[in-house]
Design a protein around this motif. Structure first.
Motif, PDB file in Angstrom:
ATOM      1  N   ASN A  84       1.258  -1.386   0.169  1.00  0.00           N
ATOM      2  CA  ASN A  84       0.261  -0.056   0.213  1.00  0.00           C
ATOM      3  C   ASN A  84       0.815   1.053   0.097  1.00  0.00           C
ATOM      4  O   ASN A  84       0.502   2.476  -0.314  1.00  0.00           O
ATOM      5  N   SER A  85       2.296   1.102   0.419  1.00  0.00           N
ATOM      6  CA  SER A  85       2.683   2.282   0.238  1.00  0.00           C
ATOM      7  C   SER A  85       3.041   2.764  -0.473  1.00  0.00           C
ATOM      8  O   SER A  85       3.300   4.571  -0.899  1.00  0.00           O
ATOM      9  N   LEU A  86       3.280   1.850  -2.050  1.00  0.00           N
ATOM     10  CA  LEU A  86       2.985   3.188  -3.440  1.00  0.00           C
ATOM     11  C   LEU A  86       1.939   2.594  -3.826  1.00  0.00           C
ATOM     12  O   LEU A  86       1.980   4.414  -4.704  1.00  0.00           O
ATOM     13  N   ARG A  87       0.851   3.032  -3.428  1.00  0.00           N
ATOM     14  CA  ARG A  87      -0.299   2.926  -3.670  1.00  0.00           C
ATOM     15  C   ARG A  87      -0.446   4.506  -3.018  1.00  0.00           C
ATOM     16  O   ARG A  87      -0.609   5.399  -3.301  1.00  0.00           O
ATOM     17  N   VAL A 115       1.706   1.657 -11.743  1.00  0.00           N
ATOM     18  CA  VAL A 115       3.052   0.645 -10.672  1.00  0.00           C
ATOM     19  C   VAL A 115       1.712  -0.452 -10.276  1.00  0.00           C
ATOM     20  O   VAL A 115       2.968  -1.060  -9.952  1.00  0.00           O
ATOM     21  N   CYS A 116       0.731  -0.336  -9.637  1.00  0.00           N
ATOM     22  CA  CYS A 116       0.298  -1.379  -9.493  1.00  0.00           C
ATOM     23  C   CYS A 116       0.394  -2.862 -10.385  1.00  0.00           C
ATOM     24  O   CYS A 116       0.890  -3.938 -10.261  1.00  0.00           O
ATOM     25  N   TYR A 117      -0.261  -2.373 -11.450  1.00  0.00           N
ATOM     26  CA  TYR A 117       0.833  -3.511 -12.979  1.00  0.00           C
ATOM     27  C   TYR A 117       1.986  -4.384 -13.317  1.00  0.00           C
ATOM     28  O   TYR A 117       2.167  -5.116 -13.318  1.00  0.00           O
ATOM     29  N   ARG A 118       2.449  -2.712 -12.796  1.00  0.00           N
ATOM     30  CA  ARG A 118       4.339  -3.673 -13.314  1.00  0.00           C
ATOM     31  C   ARG A 118       4.760  -4.165 -12.234  1.00  0.00           C
ATOM     32  O   ARG A 118       5.175  -5.341 -12.519  1.00  0.00           O
ATOM     33  N   ALA A 119       4.103  -4.105 -10.944  1.00  0.00           N
ATOM     34  CA  ALA A 119       4.406  -4.948  -9.649  1.00  0.00           C
ATOM     35  C   ALA A 119       4.227  -5.796  -9.685  1.00  0.00           C
ATOM     36  O   ALA A 119       4.877  -7.030  -9.570  1.00  0.00           O
ATOM     37  N   ALA A 120       2.813  -5.795 -10.580  1.00  0.00           N
ATOM     38  CA  ALA A 120       2.177  -7.582 -10.287  1.00  0.00           C
ATOM     39  C   ALA A 120       2.409  -8.197 -11.626  1.00  0.00           C
ATOM     40  O   ALA A 120       1.459  -9.032 -11.575  1.00  0.00           O
ATOM     41  N   ARG A 121       2.806  -7.632 -12.594  1.00  0.00           N
ATOM     42  CA  ARG A 121       2.941  -8.137 -13.660  1.00  0.00           C
ATOM     43  C   ARG A 121       3.310  -9.684 -14.425  1.00  0.00           C
ATOM     44  O   ARG A 121       2.748 -10.300 -14.120  1.00  0.00           O
ATOM     45  N   SER A 122       4.339 -10.832 -12.969  1.00  0.00           N
ATOM     46  CA  SER A 122       4.844 -11.770 -13.295  1.00  0.00           C
ATOM     47  C   SER A 122       4.012 -12.279 -12.865  1.00  0.00           C
ATOM     48  O   SER A 122       3.388 -13.516 -13.189  1.00  0.00           O
ATOM     49  N   ALA A 171       1.779   6.449  -2.163  1.00  0.00           N
ATOM     50  CA  ALA A 171       3.103   7.840  -2.695  1.00  0.00           C
ATOM     51  C   ALA A 171       2.470   8.571  -3.843  1.00  0.00           C
ATOM     52  O   ALA A 171       2.093   9.094  -4.144  1.00  0.00           O
ATOM     53  N   CYS A 172       1.463   7.171  -4.436  1.00  0.00           N
ATOM     54  CA  CYS A 172       1.318   7.852  -5.624  1.00  0.00           C
ATOM     55  C   CYS A 172      -0.210   8.871  -6.175  1.00  0.00           C
ATOM     56  O   CYS A 172      -0.077   9.894  -6.349  1.00  0.00           O
ATOM     57  N   ALA A 173      -1.432   8.589  -4.387  1.00  0.00           N
ATOM     58  CA  ALA A 173      -1.561   9.392  -4.111  1.00  0.00           C
ATOM     59  C   ALA A 173      -0.832  10.719  -3.937  1.00  0.00           C
ATOM     60  O   ALA A 173      -1.755  11.946  -3.819  1.00  0.00           O
ATOM     61  N   ALA A 174       0.346  10.520  -2.894  1.00  0.00           N
ATOM     62  CA  ALA A 174       0.977  11.494  -2.543  1.00  0.00           C
ATOM     63  C   ALA A 174       1.561  13.242  -4.455  1.00  0.00           C
ATOM     64  O   ALA A 174       1.733  14.387  -3.925  1.00  0.00           O
ATOM     65  N   LEU A 175       1.611  11.695  -5.042  1.00  0.00           N
ATOM     66  CA  LEU A 175       2.440  12.957  -5.734  1.00  0.00           C
ATOM     67  C   LEU A 175       1.194  13.343  -6.940  1.00  0.00           C
ATOM     68  O   LEU A 175       1.062  13.678  -8.094  1.00  0.00           O
ATOM     69  N   GLY A 176      -0.102  13.090  -6.670  1.00  0.00           N
ATOM     70  CA  GLY A 176      -1.384  13.570  -7.450  1.00  0.00           C
ATOM     71  C   GLY A 176      -1.722  12.600  -8.355  1.00  0.00           C
ATOM     72  O   GLY A 176      -2.479  12.903  -9.195  1.00  0.00           O
ATOM     73  N   CYS A 177      -1.606  11.444  -8.206  1.00  0.00           N
ATOM     74  CA  CYS A 177      -1.265  10.671  -9.677  1.00  0.00           C
ATOM     75  C   CYS A 177      -3.054   9.874  -9.825  1.00  0.00           C
ATOM     76  O   CYS A 177      -3.150   9.837  -8.808  1.00  0.00           O
ATOM     77  N   PRO A 178      -4.051  10.227 -10.463  1.00  0.00           N
ATOM     78  CA  PRO A 178      -5.000   9.707 -10.966  1.00  0.00           C
ATOM     79  C   PRO A 178      -4.794   8.394 -10.517  1.00  0.00           C
ATOM     80  O   PRO A 178      -3.823   7.793 -10.846  1.00  0.00           O
ATOM     81  N   LYS A 179      -6.178   7.298 -10.172  1.00  0.00           N
ATOM     82  CA  LYS A 179      -5.722   5.774  -9.333  1.00  0.00           C
ATOM     83  C   LYS A 179      -5.692   5.090 -10.645  1.00  0.00           C
ATOM     84  O   LYS A 179      -4.922   4.366 -10.444  1.00  0.00           O
ATOM     85  N   TYR A 180      -6.437   5.637 -11.693  1.00  0.00           N
ATOM     86  CA  TYR A 180      -6.258   4.631 -12.487  1.00  0.00           C
ATOM     87  C   TYR A 180      -5.043   4.831 -13.028  1.00  0.00           C
ATOM     88  O   TYR A 180      -3.771   3.588 -13.919  1.00  0.00           O
ATOM     89  N   ARG A 181      -4.130   5.731 -13.037  1.00  0.00           N
ATOM     90  CA  ARG A 181      -2.723   5.816 -13.674  1.00  0.00           C
ATOM     91  C   ARG A 181      -1.905   5.405 -12.977  1.00  0.00           C
ATOM     92  O   ARG A 181      -0.227   4.745 -12.904  1.00  0.00           O
TER      93      ARG A 181
END
Length: 294
Positions: free
Chosen positions: A182-185, A202-209, A187-197
């Motif tokens: 959740n720390s990755l999520r 972030v999430c898809y790349r981390a869970a890609r394998s 961090a994205c929210a703190a930078l103002g990143c929309p949830k879909y991005r």
């Protein structure tokens, strides 16, 4: 006169066979280890026996002809080209249809389904679909599609296979996304990143394998399914890429040829079974290798 303190002798090590508790635990550990190794060897024995039998029985038909000629009439030489290509086409279309649906559903469960009743209900129904017999899926597609259009078709087979793909992809996507910290999520929210991005980048790349592993496991599952194709695509003795008509496929051809009284057809059935087994084994090994890198 100074009082004398009682002297304590140094305690003997408890990790000796003289200690009855330690001795009992060592015996129990040895027994359980022996049982574990025995069951492991028992399972591997049957696995290697099955693979060896398939290779030996189907080895007579393992030649270039198997991959270059279509299924023959009794008493003539031939191969399984039309069945192999038909299986590849229907499995590919089924994977293309089922994978996006499974990924999107798994994404909703992991990223948007923290509250409410919809996500738990969806997980429960997905588990039911995951354990449902494949023949039930075949009968369902037969009733809602094949019976309505009045003929068997490759599209019906692909749709039946896609329904088998969806629950596998949903489960693995959901589980892999839940493992993303959740720390990755945050961090994205703190930078103002929309949830879909955040999900896409972030999430898809981390869970890609893990997600790719789920897709490969789904492909391995549908590669050898016979029951749903018997009620949907049936088979075809000729080379045909018409998805709107009956299409040859390897599982149904194996079923038909194995039950026939002709020895040449029986040999082709053994060769086809060996092909499917080695394919599924290879896909599972590849999936496990990708999962280890997750």
């Amino acid at each position: 006169m100074a009082s004398q303190q009682p002297t304590k002798s140094a305690p003997a090590s408890v990790l000796t066979m003289a200690n009855p508790i330690y001795r009992t635990r060592r015996v129990i550990n040895a027994i359980m280890l022996a049982l574990s190794l025995t069951t492991l060897l028992f399972g591997l024995f049957w696995l290697f026996w099955i693979i060896a039998t398939l290779i030996i029985k189907g080895g007579a038909a393992m030649s270039l002809t198997l991959f270059t000629e279509i299924t023959p009439p009794p008493g003539q030489a031939g191969g399984l080209l039309n069945a192999i290509l038909g299986s590849v086409v229907m499995a590919g279309v089924g994977t293309i249809i089922g994978t996006p649906i499974g990924i999107l559903a798994g994404t909703y469960l992991a990223e948007y389904g923290q509250r409410g009743w919809l996500a738990p209900a969806t997980r429960f129904l997905n588990d039911v679909l995951l354990s449902a017999p494949s023949i039930v899926i075949g009968l369902f597609i037969y009733a809602v599609y094949v019976y309505q259009v009045g003929h068997y078709s490759g599209w019906a087979g692909a749709i039946a296979l896609s329904i088998l793909v969806i629950p596998v992809v949903v489960r693995t996507t959901d589980n892999m996304l839940l493992l993303v910290p959740n720390s990755l999520r945050e961090a994205c929210a703190a930078l103002g990143c929309p949830k879909y991005r955040m999900i896409l980048l972030v999430c898809y790349r981390a869970a890609r394998s893990g997600m790719i592993t789920g897709v490969l496991l789904a492909v391995a599952r549908i590669s050898g399914e016979t029951a749903p194709l018997l009620f949907t695509a049936l088979s075809n003795q000729f080379m045909s890429f018409n998805m709107n008509g009956p299409m040859a496929n390897l599982p149904v051809v194996i079923y038909q040829y194995a039950a026939s009284p002709f020895k040449d057809w029986n040999t082709l059935a053994w060769a086809g079974a060996a092909l499917i087994t080695l394919l599924v084994l290879g896909i599972n090994i590849l999936a496990r290798s990708l999962f280890r890198k997750q």
